[in-house]
Design an enzyme around this catalytic site. Structure first.
Site, PDB file in Angstrom:
ATOM      1  N   ASP A   1       0.767  -1.136  -0.199  1.00  0.00           N
ATOM      2  CA  ASP A   1       0.126   0.200  -0.035  1.00  0.00           C
ATOM      3  C   ASP A   1       1.088   1.193  -0.015  1.00  0.00           C
ATOM      4  O   ASP A   1       2.105   1.374   0.708  1.00  0.00           O
ATOM      5  CB  ASP A   1      -0.955   0.127   1.091  1.00  0.00           C
ATOM      6  CG  ASP A   1      -1.982   1.131   1.308  1.00  0.00           C
ATOM      7  OD1 ASP A   1      -2.437   1.258   0.163  1.00  0.00           O
ATOM      8  OD2 ASP A   1      -2.219   1.607   2.454  1.00  0.00           O
TER       9      ASP A   1
ATOM     10  N   GLU B   1       0.858  -0.210  -4.997  1.00  0.00           N
ATOM     11  CA  GLU B   1       0.038   0.777  -4.981  1.00  0.00           C
ATOM     12  C   GLU B   1       0.533   2.018  -5.210  1.00  0.00           C
ATOM     13  O   GLU B   1       1.332   2.625  -4.409  1.00  0.00           O
ATOM     14  CB  GLU B   1      -1.010   1.016  -3.844  1.00  0.00           C
ATOM     15  CG  GLU B   1      -2.124   2.014  -4.158  1.00  0.00           C
ATOM     16  CD  GLU B   1      -2.778   2.461  -3.178  1.00  0.00           C
ATOM     17  OE1 GLU B   1      -4.135   2.386  -3.151  1.00  0.00           O
ATOM     18  OE2 GLU B   1      -2.106   2.598  -1.918  1.00  0.00           O
TER      19      GLU B   1
END
Length: 182
Positions: free
Chosen positions: A5, A30
């Site tokens: 993330d 991400e």
């Protein structure tokens, strides 16, 4: 494998360092790549580590499923998206389905259009597809979009939606896996 993330908050060399220490597992990263952000934190800088979230994909598919799908014929790099081998694609994700990080994606609230968009993603030879598996929420309230998951109970129980088990989507995962090897 792992999803990393907010990868853009870490220099690629640092990410590479902990991936090396972990035995180089499969990962996707991400990296949002928003306009106006520094050039050092754009998706192409991270693709050597693994596939990177192609945030424009779901919005592009949704826009065409809400209009003319014939325009999807050359979806990919011609649209300014990452090269196929570098892109992790999705129709929606945990942020986008709730309107966080931008709007414009289809969600399970879109019904048959959402189902068909996932079928398209799994059939179309671009990127590494990720199918959402989620739980019910009320998109019209902040409390609904920020709520956590329901109690455990399995798919289609206690508010779980489990899109990955919908017949058309599950069958297309098998189709994609088979056709990639042929």
């Amino acid at each position: 494998g792992f999803r990393i993330d907010a990868s853009k908050h870490m220099p690629p060399a640092d990410v590479q360092g902990f991936l090396n220490a972990a035995g180089n597992p499969w990962v996707f990263l991400e990296v949002i790549g928003a306009a106006g952000e520094a050039s050092q934190i754009q998706p192409p800088n991270y693709t050597y580590l693994g596939p990177v979230t192609e945030m424009g994909y779901g919005t592009a598919v949704a826009g065409n499923f809400n209009g003319q799908i014939k325009h999807l014929l050359n979806l990919g790099e011609d649209w300014g998206l990452l090269p196929s081998s570098d892109a992790l694609v999705f129709i929606d994700n945990h942020d986008r389905e709730r309107g966080h990080g931008g709007n414009g994606n289809l969600t399970y609230h879109s019904g048959a259009k959402y189902n068909l968009a996932n079928v398209f993603m799994l059939a179309y030879p671009y990127g590494y597809p990720k199918v959402m598996s989620s739980y019910q929420f009320d998109p019209n309230t902040t409390a609904g979009t920020d709520m956590g998951p329901p109690a455990p109970g399995g798919c289609n129980a206690n508010g779980w939606v489990c899109q990955h088990r919908w017949g058309n989507i599950a069958n297309m995962v098998g189709f994609r896996n088979y056709t990639l090897d042929v």
